[in-house]
Each structure stands twice: as C-alpha cells, then as structure tokens.
Scaffold this active site. Structure first.
Site, PDB file in Angstrom:
ATOM      1  N   ASP A 306      47.376  20.208 -27.308  1.00  0.00           N
ATOM      2  CA  ASP A 306      46.611  19.831 -26.378  1.00  0.00           C
ATOM      3  C   ASP A 306      45.693  20.901 -25.717  1.00  0.00           C
ATOM      4  OD1 ASP A 306      45.643  17.957 -24.284  1.00  0.00           O
ATOM      5  OD2 ASP A 306      47.294  18.264 -22.827  1.00  0.00           O
ATOM      6  N   GLU A 309      40.023  22.115 -26.006  1.00  0.00           N
ATOM      7  CA  GLU A 309      38.671  21.778 -26.062  1.00  0.00           C
ATOM      8  C   GLU A 309      38.254  23.490 -26.099  1.00  0.00           C
ATOM      9  OE1 GLU A 309      40.708  20.154 -23.987  1.00  0.00           O
ATOM     10  OE2 GLU A 309      40.575  18.497 -25.245  1.00  0.00           O
ATOM     11  N   ASP A 432      42.905  11.360 -22.214  1.00  0.00           N
ATOM     12  CA  ASP A 432      43.259  10.922 -21.116  1.00  0.00           C
ATOM     13  C   ASP A 432      42.650   9.621 -20.618  1.00  0.00           C
ATOM     14  OD1 ASP A 432      45.153  12.952 -21.113  1.00  0.00           O
ATOM     15  OD2 ASP A 432      44.217  14.084 -19.334  1.00  0.00           O
TER      16      ASP A 432
HETATM   17  C1  GLC Z   1      46.603  16.551 -20.521  1.00  0.00           C
HETATM   18  C2  GLC Z   1      46.943  15.751 -21.750  1.00  0.00           C
HETATM   19  C3  GLC Z   1      48.092  15.020 -21.436  1.00  0.00           C
HETATM   20  C4  GLC Z   1      49.315  15.466 -20.834  1.00  0.00           C
HETATM   21  C5  GLC Z   1      48.801  16.509 -19.717  1.00  0.00           C
HETATM   22  C6  GLC Z   1      50.216  17.296 -19.317  1.00  0.00           C
HETATM   23  O1  GLC Z   1      46.183  16.008 -19.567  1.00  0.00           O
HETATM   24  O2  GLC Z   1      45.682  15.145 -22.178  1.00  0.00           O
HETATM   25  O3  GLC Z   1      48.422  13.994 -22.360  1.00  0.00           O
HETATM   26  O4  GLC Z   1      50.155  14.752 -20.509  1.00  0.00           O
HETATM   27  O5  GLC Z   1      47.767  17.540 -20.048  1.00  0.00           O
HETATM   28  O6  GLC Z   1      50.434  18.160 -20.508  1.00  0.00           O
END
Ligand code: GLC
Length: 675
Positions: A306, A309, A432
C-alpha cells in the site's frame, strides 16, 4: 502485428517483455508531434469506441472525458477526477479503423478522449521520450491478446486467494482477529483470509509486529487451523527511527530515495517521517524484497502493498513553506477570503482560502515528487520522470523475493499503485472507494479495462472503504464480488462496522458468499485459462457479439469466461434490473434456500427480478458450468460434489490444479465435464 515507434531516449520501464525493433517513419494512424513535448492525435468517427486505460474513472467506453495517468492517492474519487492509483496507458480504438496503442511512458500522460473536442483523441505528455506501440489485429480482442503477449503472463495467485476475505482498518490485537474469525465461523459464513492493516505493526514500521503478537508463528498457525490465512499490509515508507534495522540498513547502504544533494528524502506517511526505498534500483529492490522474509518465515503466505504511489502526506520542505505562509497570515491579520483587503503594510497578503489551499495541497504535491531521485545504474533520475513506476517496482521487489524464498510456491500479492508490467507480479485492488452505489457500478466498469491491461487478480473494497455502508449496499456489492477474483470486504477506521455478521439476517450473507464457493471451480478454471492463454476473464459484451449494435453499448453487464454473463444490481431499493441478452441464455438465480432457479430467456431486453439475497448469472446458449456444494473455505471445496448447470448435452473444459505450486499446464490440468 505490432509496430514500435521510438521518440527521443525513452526510459526502460520493463513493461514490455518481448523484443520489438523500432520502426522508422510515422504510425499508420493519427498524427504525432514530438517537438516540444509529445502528442498523438486521432480523429474519431462518431461511433468509434475507445477501450482500455485499466484502472480509470467513468465508463467501459472511455470516450467523453480526459484521463491523466499519474498514480494518485485520492480516496475521494468522484466522477470529475482524472487520476486514480494506477497508470495503464493502453487503449484500443474500435470502429471505422480498429487498432491498439500503448504509450510506454513512466511519467504523467494525458488521454483527452473526446473531452476538448468530441471527435478528437489526443494523448500528450511533457517529454518526447517514449515508445509508442501500435497494434493491428482482426478485432479488439485480438489486439488485446497481442498486447498481453508482449507484456508477459499475468500473475497467478494461490487458490486460497479466490476465497472471501475480511479486512478493516483498525484490527490491532490478536483478540480483534480472533473475534473476526469467530464471527465468521460461528455464523458459518465462508472465510479464507483476514487482512492485517497497519495496526499489526509496531508504530507502523514495516516488517515489525506490535507487542500483542509475541508468538506470531503460533498465531498464524492457529488461524490456519481454522482455514484462515492472515494477510499483512506492507507500506512504502520506512519509518525514520534509530535502532530500527530496516531504517538503519537502508541509510547505511544508500537504498533510500535521495534529494539532489545526496541526503535521504523525508516524507511523512502513517509512521510519521519516513524514507522511501529506492525500488527502481535493483540492489535496493532486492534488499527490500528480502525483508518480506520476516513474515514468510513466520508462516505468512500473502501480502498487500500500500501507499506506493508513493503517497506523501507532506514533506519537510512542503511543511516549511506552509508554516511560513501561516506565519505571514498571522502577521498580516487578514481575515477576508482572498487576501485582497490589506491588513498590514506587507506587499502580499494571505487570504483564508489561500492558506487553506496551501495546507490542503501538502499531500501528494507535484513539487514533492520533484524533490527526490532514483539511482538507476548510477544515473540519478528525478522521481517525477518515473513516478508511475513506483508501485510496480515495490511489488516487483516482493515478487522477485518470493521467487528466491520459495520458487515453486505461489504467494498472494496485490498492490494499490501499478503500471503495466506489474500485472506479472501481482494483482491490484481499486483503492479507497466509498460506500456509494455509484462506486459499485464504477468498479464493475473497471474490471474489463483492467483485464485488457493484464491485471486479472482484481477487486474493489466490497461494501465501500470510506463512509458508512448499509446492509443492502454491502449485499449488492458482495453479489458482484462473487465474481471478482479478489473478493474482500474492507472498510476504513471510523466507519460503521462492516463485517457480514454485524447486520441482521446473517443467513443472507452466508448464502451470497456461499455462492462464491459453489462457483469457485468455474471461476478458478476461467481465471487460469485467461492467465495462461493471455485472454480476458471479464469482457465487454461487444468482444463476444461484435456484430450486435446493442451489445456494443452495454456498460453494466459483462461476459465472464467462456460460459457466463453477469448483470449485477447496482441501484438502491431496486427489486431487479433490465438486462440485454445478445442471444438466448439461461437465467440462473442462486436462491437463499440453496436451490437454483433456471429460466430460458430469449435474445432481447428483459426485466429480471433479483432480491437482495439472490445471486444472478446468465449461462450462454449451449454451455454449461460446474457448481460445487458450499464450503467454509477453499481447501474444503469438495470437487466430488460437482454438478453441472446450464444446457444439457453441453461440455465444459475444467482447469484444476493444487492451487499451491506453479505447475500450471493447460493441457495436463484440464478435463472435460459433460452435462
Ligand atoms: C490506505 C489504504 C487502505 C488502508 C489504509 C490504512 O488508505 O488504501 O486500504 O486501510 O491506508 O492502512
């Protein structure tokens, strides 16, 4: 037939795996200008359709909007947004002339597809250093297959990853995870995975565990004994903290992205100040990838990557600038909105809105992406020039490490950010989204587009990540999720609890998710066939019915595999929906009492009733599919109970394997099932 045109000196993104020599001259379609930036222009006929762009906003037909490939962490992706988390620069123009285009360019690139002028497609970027691939073929599908062949085989996850997963940002302790496992198992709702979001770590430090997980291998095993795999998140930013080994090794070996002056760039993300591993640098990539061992050694078989980007909440530099502005604002004492009323003798006053804008634009700012560099074979490349490759290379780091850790075994891996080429190392989730009905439909539209760009293991946060969900939205989301390879319920911290057992009439959830497991032999088989042959698991109807003008305009139904069509309900309070059948089909409904209703419907438009607790699908004339009994996890699906559904006399070619190893073989692992 693929032709490659090279402009300037392109950066090697490694999206393409086949060797295609560059042509001289101009592409057969459109006009190219490579002076002062690059642009490709093509005048479209009225009825031309433009497919592709993978993870992007709006329709399956991309005409009528302007999209920008510029990987962005934007949880508020409303209809007006131009950039999402991925950059998938492949499009197919289908109509008067039919051809494909891939712009292999790792920085920001704009696809104006009938936005400035309704009939004009313009693809443009700042630097004229790129490879343009022009693909000719018999049909859009043929073009897609050639593109898929040149970019390499799509990632294949382990079979358990086709089960249902529960996630939520906020699970922190063993107890939290045990509660989820219990909630599902006690209510007999099938479950294969529980996702571990950032709170499992110690202070959000990658490759650490918080104090609650003292004997982690035993806990991983305890869950596995219940048929549940734990899937931890890994974030891009490495916390700056003395004594933290990942940080110290990275600094010592110069594995982090650096500023122009050679100092390590600092970006604030969840852990506070962090450094970004320079995954563009092969040595650093290997180092970061090997860190996943910390968790694989303890029994972990899958991850989600995650914030890659990479997302930046703010940089040191950005924060300094904002502070200066705030101080100036405080000094001048202006309270009007635009600073036009002079509050002091300073030459330029700061308005309330200007200050608000400055603070609001601290995150993911283009200026920050110009503040750090990657070391590519000794050459320092400024990040913004290769911005769209970060998620790809972070995921590649893991994928390459898995090869070293256990070359025969499959690991689950999916990422938020991606570029074409990453599809060889993992899947993606659509970032998200929100608990909005419109995001249910948007996720459906992204599915075929992502498949075209190579991404097969895909899915959205079912129920919606941000905002509060509702029982009916979650059920409808799940009824689409039944068909997406990645089927995960995920929600944000602070939103309404969204686990299936939090709602009334739990049996409806048990049933809908149960249908996923009943269909799993078919869904897995079709996934494997698509992955191994470079085909599409999800297709727009037009790909299968090219002569049918109506089929070409359908944006809310999809073909899945060789046998079925799906048409989920995506509207609040709907009792059913209109559906267009391009040929006779069998309308199937998995009913809440476990029975299956079947009705033959002729070609044309029908209104079909679909209750909240029913799962619909359509079987094509003369086809059949295998259906198993429901099971609580993938490992428990009994292939012996398979029966056939659809048209009697039909045959189905079933692909199956152990789902663990990489012994993929279409010939050896396929057998014919008769109805
Ligand atoms: C980002 C991710 C999401 C996750 C959050 C906390 O927003 O896209 O899926 O729950 O971070 O880690």
């Amino acid at each position: 037939m693929i032709r490659k045109y090279t402009y300037g000196t392109p950066f090697n993104t490694e999206a393409v795996v086949t060797d295609i020599p560059s042509e001289h001259g101009a592409p057969a379609y459109g006009t190219v200008s490579a002076r002062q930036g690059f642009s490709f222009t093509y005048v479209m006929e009225k009825d031309d359709i433009v497919y592709g762009l993978g993870e992007a906003n709006r329709g399956i037909n991309k005409r009528g909007w302007c999209y920008i490939s510029d990987c962005t962490d934007d949880p508020n992706h409303t209809e007006d947004k131009r950039s999402l988390y991925g950059a998938h620069n492949f499009i197919v123009i289908s109509g008067n002339e039919t051809f494909g285009l891939f712009f292999d360019y790792p920085a920001k690139i704009t696809f104006d597809i009938g936005y400035t002028r309704m009939d004009t497609l313009t693809v443009s970027c700042e630097d004229s250093d790129l490879d343009l691939y022009v693909i000719d073929g018999d049909s859009p599908y043929d073009i897609v297959k050639q593109f898929r062949c040149m970019t390499g085989r799509s990632y294949v996850p382990p079979k358990f990853a086709f089960g249902f997963g529960q996630s939520r940002w906020g699970y922190k302790t063993k107890e939290d995870f045990e509660k989820v496992a219990q909630g599902y198992r006690e209510n007999h709702i099938p479950l294969d995975m529980i996702y571990m979001d950032i709170d499992y770590m110690d202070a959000y430090k990658d490759f650490t565990l918080n104090r609650d997980f003292d004997d982690f291998p035993a806990f991983v095993q305890e869950m596995k004994d219940q048929g549940i795999r734990l899937i931890p998140i890994i974030d891009a930013g490495v916390k700056i903290e003395d004594g933290y080994d990942v940080y110290e090794e990275g600094v010592k070996n110069r594995y982090f992205c650096q500023r122009e002056d050679g100092s390590d760039f600092v970006a604030a993300v969840w852990p506070g100040d962090t450094h970004f591993p320079d995954v563009q640098n092969p040595e650093a990539r290997k180092w970061f990838g090997d860190k996943y061992r910390f968790l694989t050694d303890q029994g972990i078989e899958g991850f989600w990557n995650d914030m890659n980007e990479p997302a930046i909440f703010y940089s040191k530099e950005g924060l300094e600038e904002a502070k200066e502005m705030a101080e100036k604002f405080a000094r001048t004492g202006t309270s009007n909105w635009d600073g036009s009323e002079k509050g002091s003798d300073e030459t330029e006053d700061i308005g309330v809105w200007q200050l608000g804008d400055k603070l609001g634009s601290l995150a993911n700012s283009p200026e920050d992406y110009q503040r750090f560099y990657h070391n590519v074979n000794g050459e320092m490349i400024r990040h913004d020039k290769v911005h769209n490759l970060y998620g790809f290379n972070m995921t590649r780091a893991a994928g390459e490490a898995f090869e070293r850790i256990d070359p025969d075994r499959r690991f689950l891996m999916f990422s938020r950010s991606s570029y074409v080429g990453m599809h060889r190392y993992g899947g993606i989730w659509m970032g998200d989204n929100r608990s909005w009905w419109q995001h249910l439909l948007l996720s459906l539209k992204m599915l075929p587009s992502l498949n075209m760009c190579g991404f097969l293991y895909i899915g959205a946060d079912l129920g919606g990540f941000g905002s509060d969900t509702t029982r009916d939205l979650l059920l409808r989301f799940l009824a689409l999720g039944v068909f997406t390879p990645l089927m995960r319920n995920h929600s944000a911290l602070g939103t309404r609890e969204q686990e299936c057992y939090q709602f009334e009439d739990i049996e409806d959830f048990r049933h809908v998710i149960g249908v996923r497991y009943r269909l799993l032999p078919y869904l897995y088989s079709e996934y494997m066939k698509a992955a191994l042959s470079g085909g599409l698991y999800f297709r727009p109807l037009a790909f299968d019915y090219p002569e049918d003008p109506m089929a070409k305009r359908i944006e809310d139904q999809l073909m899945l595999g060789g046998e079925i069509m799906i048409a989920p309900v995506y509207e609040q309070n709907a009792k059913g929906r209109y559906v267009y059948l391009p040929e006779e089909m069998k309308f199937i409904k998995f009913m809440p009492d476990g029975t299956i209703s079947e009705e033959i419907l002729g070609k044309g438009i029908h209104y079909v009733e679909i209750a909240l607790n029913e799962v619909p699908l359509f079987i094509r004339a003369g086809k059949c599919i295998p259906v198993a009994d429901p099971a609580e996890c993938v490992d428990k699906i009994d292939m012996g109970t398979i029966r056939m559904l659809g048209y009697e006399g039909a045959e189905y070619l079933l692909y199956d394997d152990d789902g663990v190893h990489k012994d993929y073989n279409l010939d050896r692992n396929c057998r014919v099932l008769q109805y």
